[in-house]
Design a protein around this motif. Structure first.
Motif, PDB file in Angstrom:
ATOM      1  N   GLU A 152      15.059  16.067  13.930  1.00  0.00           N
ATOM      2  CA  GLU A 152      14.551  16.836  12.668  1.00  0.00           C
ATOM      3  C   GLU A 152      15.268  16.378  11.558  1.00  0.00           C
ATOM      4  O   GLU A 152      14.959  16.378  10.276  1.00  0.00           O
ATOM      5  N   HIS A 153      16.474  15.660  11.688  1.00  0.00           N
ATOM      6  CA  HIS A 153      17.328  15.216  10.365  1.00  0.00           C
ATOM      7  C   HIS A 153      16.758  13.830   9.968  1.00  0.00           C
ATOM      8  O   HIS A 153      17.118  13.373   8.987  1.00  0.00           O
ATOM      9  N   ILE A 154      15.823  13.277  10.514  1.00  0.00           N
ATOM     10  CA  ILE A 154      15.424  12.140   9.957  1.00  0.00           C
ATOM     11  C   ILE A 154      14.481  12.323   9.146  1.00  0.00           C
ATOM     12  O   ILE A 154      13.367  12.998   9.226  1.00  0.00           O
ATOM     13  N   TYR A 155      14.368  11.602   7.821  1.00  0.00           N
ATOM     14  CA  TYR A 155      13.682  11.643   6.854  1.00  0.00           C
ATOM     15  C   TYR A 155      12.371  10.741   7.274  1.00  0.00           C
ATOM     16  O   TYR A 155      12.512   9.663   7.482  1.00  0.00           O
ATOM     17  N   SER A 156      10.981  11.311   6.862  1.00  0.00           N
ATOM     18  CA  SER A 156       9.886  10.332   7.299  1.00  0.00           C
ATOM     19  C   SER A 156       8.896  10.559   6.096  1.00  0.00           C
ATOM     20  O   SER A 156       8.633  11.382   5.407  1.00  0.00           O
ATOM     21  N   LEU A 157       8.204   9.209   5.970  1.00  0.00           N
ATOM     22  CA  LEU A 157       7.215   9.253   4.976  1.00  0.00           C
ATOM     23  C   LEU A 157       6.100   8.501   5.691  1.00  0.00           C
ATOM     24  O   LEU A 157       6.185   7.258   6.066  1.00  0.00           O
ATOM     25  N   LYS A 158       4.872   9.142   5.686  1.00  0.00           N
ATOM     26  CA  LYS A 158       3.605   8.817   6.209  1.00  0.00           C
ATOM     27  C   LYS A 158       3.271   7.429   5.309  1.00  0.00           C
ATOM     28  O   LYS A 158       2.798   7.493   4.015  1.00  0.00           O
ATOM     29  N   LYS A 234      -5.606 -10.918   9.094  1.00  0.00           N
ATOM     30  CA  LYS A 234      -6.179 -12.359   8.541  1.00  0.00           C
ATOM     31  C   LYS A 234      -7.082 -13.116   9.372  1.00  0.00           C
ATOM     32  O   LYS A 234      -7.786 -14.053   8.897  1.00  0.00           O
ATOM     33  N   TYR A 235      -7.280 -12.732  10.512  1.00  0.00           N
ATOM     34  CA  TYR A 235      -8.237 -13.320  11.695  1.00  0.00           C
ATOM     35  C   TYR A 235      -9.369 -12.799  11.368  1.00  0.00           C
ATOM     36  O   TYR A 235     -10.497 -13.807  11.681  1.00  0.00           O
ATOM     37  N   LEU A 236      -9.693 -11.743  10.995  1.00  0.00           N
ATOM     38  CA  LEU A 236     -10.869 -11.199  10.734  1.00  0.00           C
ATOM     39  C   LEU A 236     -11.380 -11.893   9.331  1.00  0.00           C
ATOM     40  O   LEU A 236     -12.491 -12.136   9.218  1.00  0.00           O
ATOM     41  N   GLU A 237     -10.441 -11.875   8.325  1.00  0.00           N
ATOM     42  CA  GLU A 237     -10.752 -12.563   6.966  1.00  0.00           C
ATOM     43  C   GLU A 237     -11.046 -14.199   7.337  1.00  0.00           C
ATOM     44  O   GLU A 237     -12.223 -14.620   6.530  1.00  0.00           O
ATOM     45  N   ASN A 238     -10.195 -14.896   8.022  1.00  0.00           N
ATOM     46  CA  ASN A 238     -10.773 -16.201   8.308  1.00  0.00           C
ATOM     47  C   ASN A 238     -11.976 -16.628   9.309  1.00  0.00           C
ATOM     48  O   ASN A 238     -12.243 -17.846   9.570  1.00  0.00           O
ATOM     49  N   GLY A 239     -12.390 -15.537  10.131  1.00  0.00           N
ATOM     50  CA  GLY A 239     -13.527 -15.693  10.674  1.00  0.00           C
ATOM     51  C   GLY A 239     -13.140 -16.184  12.309  1.00  0.00           C
ATOM     52  O   GLY A 239     -13.992 -16.430  13.205  1.00  0.00           O
ATOM     53  N   GLN A 240     -11.573 -16.101  12.656  1.00  0.00           N
ATOM     54  CA  GLN A 240     -11.369 -16.605  13.992  1.00  0.00           C
ATOM     55  C   GLN A 240     -11.717 -15.548  14.853  1.00  0.00           C
ATOM     56  O   GLN A 240     -11.717 -15.598  16.183  1.00  0.00           O
ATOM     57  N   LEU A 241     -11.647 -14.169  14.346  1.00  0.00           N
ATOM     58  CA  LEU A 241     -12.342 -12.884  15.215  1.00  0.00           C
ATOM     59  C   LEU A 241     -13.234 -12.047  14.391  1.00  0.00           C
ATOM     60  O   LEU A 241     -13.309 -12.186  13.297  1.00  0.00           O
ATOM     61  N   GLN A 242     -14.137 -11.400  15.244  1.00  0.00           N
ATOM     62  CA  GLN A 242     -15.052 -10.732  14.818  1.00  0.00           C
ATOM     63  C   GLN A 242     -15.416  -9.158  15.231  1.00  0.00           C
ATOM     64  O   GLN A 242     -14.728  -9.248  16.648  1.00  0.00           O
ATOM     65  N   PRO A 243     -15.386  -8.159  14.847  1.00  0.00           N
ATOM     66  CA  PRO A 243     -15.613  -6.948  15.249  1.00  0.00           C
ATOM     67  C   PRO A 243     -16.853  -6.948  16.233  1.00  0.00           C
ATOM     68  O   PRO A 243     -17.717  -7.342  16.215  1.00  0.00           O
ATOM     69  N   VAL A 244     -16.681  -6.050  17.392  1.00  0.00           N
ATOM     70  CA  VAL A 244     -17.469  -5.887  18.051  1.00  0.00           C
ATOM     71  C   VAL A 244     -18.292  -4.464  18.382  1.00  0.00           C
ATOM     72  O   VAL A 244     -19.429  -4.387  18.456  1.00  0.00           O
ATOM     73  N   ALA A 245     -17.743  -3.661  17.532  1.00  0.00           N
ATOM     74  CA  ALA A 245     -18.339  -2.448  17.252  1.00  0.00           C
ATOM     75  C   ALA A 245     -17.499  -1.701  16.010  1.00  0.00           C
ATOM     76  O   ALA A 245     -16.429  -2.473  15.440  1.00  0.00           O
ATOM     77  N   GLU A 246     -17.935  -0.346  15.591  1.00  0.00           N
ATOM     78  CA  GLU A 246     -17.255  -0.001  14.380  1.00  0.00           C
ATOM     79  C   GLU A 246     -15.777   0.117  14.484  1.00  0.00           C
ATOM     80  O   GLU A 246     -15.605   0.945  15.533  1.00  0.00           O
ATOM     81  N   PRO A 247     -15.064   0.027  13.587  1.00  0.00           N
ATOM     82  CA  PRO A 247     -13.489   0.426  13.809  1.00  0.00           C
ATOM     83  C   PRO A 247     -13.249   1.725  13.769  1.00  0.00           C
ATOM     84  O   PRO A 247     -14.162   2.564  13.497  1.00  0.00           O
ATOM     85  N   PHE A 248     -12.244   2.322  14.258  1.00  0.00           N
ATOM     86  CA  PHE A 248     -12.107   3.691  14.538  1.00  0.00           C
ATOM     87  C   PHE A 248     -10.652   4.090  14.261  1.00  0.00           C
ATOM     88  O   PHE A 248      -9.888   3.276  14.342  1.00  0.00           O
ATOM     89  N   LEU A 249     -10.543   5.337  13.966  1.00  0.00           N
ATOM     90  CA  LEU A 249      -9.276   5.908  13.533  1.00  0.00           C
ATOM     91  C   LEU A 249      -8.713   6.605  15.204  1.00  0.00           C
ATOM     92  O   LEU A 249      -9.536   7.302  15.818  1.00  0.00           O
ATOM     93  N   ASP A 250      -7.477   6.260  15.526  1.00  0.00           N
ATOM     94  CA  ASP A 250      -7.183   6.813  16.767  1.00  0.00           C
ATOM     95  C   ASP A 250      -6.405   8.233  16.858  1.00  0.00           C
ATOM     96  O   ASP A 250      -6.055   8.459  18.036  1.00  0.00           O
ATOM     97  N   GLY A 251      -6.169   8.706  15.574  1.00  0.00           N
ATOM     98  CA  GLY A 251      -5.625   9.828  15.708  1.00  0.00           C
ATOM     99  C   GLY A 251      -3.947   9.482  15.271  1.00  0.00           C
ATOM    100  O   GLY A 251      -3.163  10.767  14.802  1.00  0.00           O
ATOM    101  N   SER A 252      -3.425   8.306  15.278  1.00  0.00           N
ATOM    102  CA  SER A 252      -2.033   8.152  15.282  1.00  0.00           C
ATOM    103  C   SER A 252      -1.817   7.546  13.691  1.00  0.00           C
ATOM    104  O   SER A 252      -2.790   7.157  13.090  1.00  0.00           O
ATOM    105  N   SER A 253      -0.615   7.395  13.363  1.00  0.00           N
ATOM    106  CA  SER A 253      -0.376   7.069  12.119  1.00  0.00           C
ATOM    107  C   SER A 253       0.922   6.305  12.165  1.00  0.00           C
ATOM    108  O   SER A 253       1.900   6.282  13.016  1.00  0.00           O
ATOM    109  N   TYR A 254       1.376   5.461  11.028  1.00  0.00           N
ATOM    110  CA  TYR A 254       2.548   4.793  10.868  1.00  0.00           C
ATOM    111  C   TYR A 254       3.505   5.544   9.900  1.00  0.00           C
ATOM    112  O   TYR A 254       2.796   5.938   8.798  1.00  0.00           O
ATOM    113  N   TYR A 255       4.755   5.628  10.104  1.00  0.00           N
ATOM    114  CA  TYR A 255       5.534   6.244   9.330  1.00  0.00           C
ATOM    115  C   TYR A 255       6.776   5.334   8.771  1.00  0.00           C
ATOM    116  O   TYR A 255       7.422   4.598   9.939  1.00  0.00           O
ATOM    117  N   MET A 256       7.381   5.673   7.724  1.00  0.00           N
ATOM    118  CA  MET A 256       8.725   5.045   7.353  1.00  0.00           C
ATOM    119  C   MET A 256       9.642   6.072   7.572  1.00  0.00           C
ATOM    120  O   MET A 256       9.664   7.180   7.168  1.00  0.00           O
TER     121      MET A 256
END
Length: 296
Positions: A152-158, A234-256
């Protein structure tokens, strides 16, 4: 003629936008919630537009709000740089130690460090890759997914919502799918997503120790994989990888995460402002692959 608005009012707006909450902003600013709400109303009245819309327990920025946030980030970043330069102890400013999950660090953060260094902010970043327990005695800031509970004492920012991509090499298609074992219950969660489960159940399941290995193996044509879009941008941008299906949110997030308030350390403020701007750029780049509105 636009009504003149004080810089302090923009500071109140900035805190509400960053924390998506009047309550949290008031706590950070050591003022009442009413004082924060009045400042936001004054800005909206002065600009004659709505800056926030309420969704559940959080506030979401309108398009006008997003534009103002970008302006505030630039302004406050320049102020922070100026304060650092004015600090008589500038020569004694230590490196800012960042702990980041290993694949996100290697594939997203490290390639952008030069952009941070170009700011000439008066200090450098020291990066530590660590997926485990955070020792804030050795670390100033940690970047983590919220798949564990911090004290609880840890400060977080989404920072941003996790965006998952099902990708493959366009030139080396296989019937194998490579899944990282580093994320608990990952396969089971994928089977609950209709447009993903229909595809992956037809493939040969292979498990690797880490997302980094899954990405490298996918690039080599050893199978498709499902990973964070930030890790393969970067791999999507330069064409080394391509999406197979619609991207999705998995319900998790990154925090500082920080053991002390970010506002108490100029270095943390400068890094936060730079990081959120870079993440905005990444999200804009990834939006071409899907049609989901996301927030930082």
């Amino acid at each position: 003629m636009l009504k003149r608005i004080s810089l302090n009012s923009f500071k109140f707006f900035y805190y509400v936008a960053m924390y998506e909450s009047v309550t949290i902003a008031s706590e950070k600013l050591f003022v009442t919630q009413g004082a924060v709400s009045r400042q936001i109303k004054n800005i909206e009245d002065g600009l004659n537009c709505k800056l926030f819309i309420r969704k559940g327990k959080t506030l979401e920025l309108t398009n006008e709000g997003l534009l103002l946030l970008n302006c505030c980030q630039s302004i406050f970043h320049e102020i922070d740089k100026c304060l650092i330069k004015l600090d008589n102890k500038q020569a004694d400013i230590e490196d800012l130690v960042i702990s980041c999950e290993s694949t996100l660090c290697m594939k997203w953060l490290i390639p952008r460090i030069k952009n941070f260094n170009d700011l000439n902010s008066g200090f450098e970043l020291k990066i530590i890759t660590n997926d485990g327990v955070i020792n804030f005695g050795d670390v100033d800031i940690a970047i983590r997914r919220n798949d564990f509970h911090w004290k609880e004492h840890i400060y977080s920012l989404k920072l941003m919502d996790e965006i998952m991509f099902f990708v493959q090499s366009p030139s080396k298609k296989t019937e194998d799918i490579l899944i990282s074992s580093s994320r608990q219950k990952f396969w089971g969660s994928l089977l609950k997503i209709n447009h993903i489960s229909d595809k992956i159940t037809q493939l040969n399941y292979k498990e690797l120790d880490h997302f980094y290995l899954c990405i490298e193996a996918c690039l080599s044509g050893l199978g498709s994989t499902i990973v964070s879009g930030y890790m393969v941008e970067k791999y999507l941008e330069n064409g080394q990888l391509q999406p197979v299906a619609e991207p999705f949110l998995d319900g998790s997030s990154y925090y500082m995460l920080s053991a002390a308030p970010l506002e108490e350390d100029y270095r943390k403020i400068v890094f936060r402002n730079w990081l959120t701007k870079e993440l905005n750029n990444s999200q804009n780049d990834l939006e071409k692959y899907f049609n989901i509105k996301k927030r930082i």
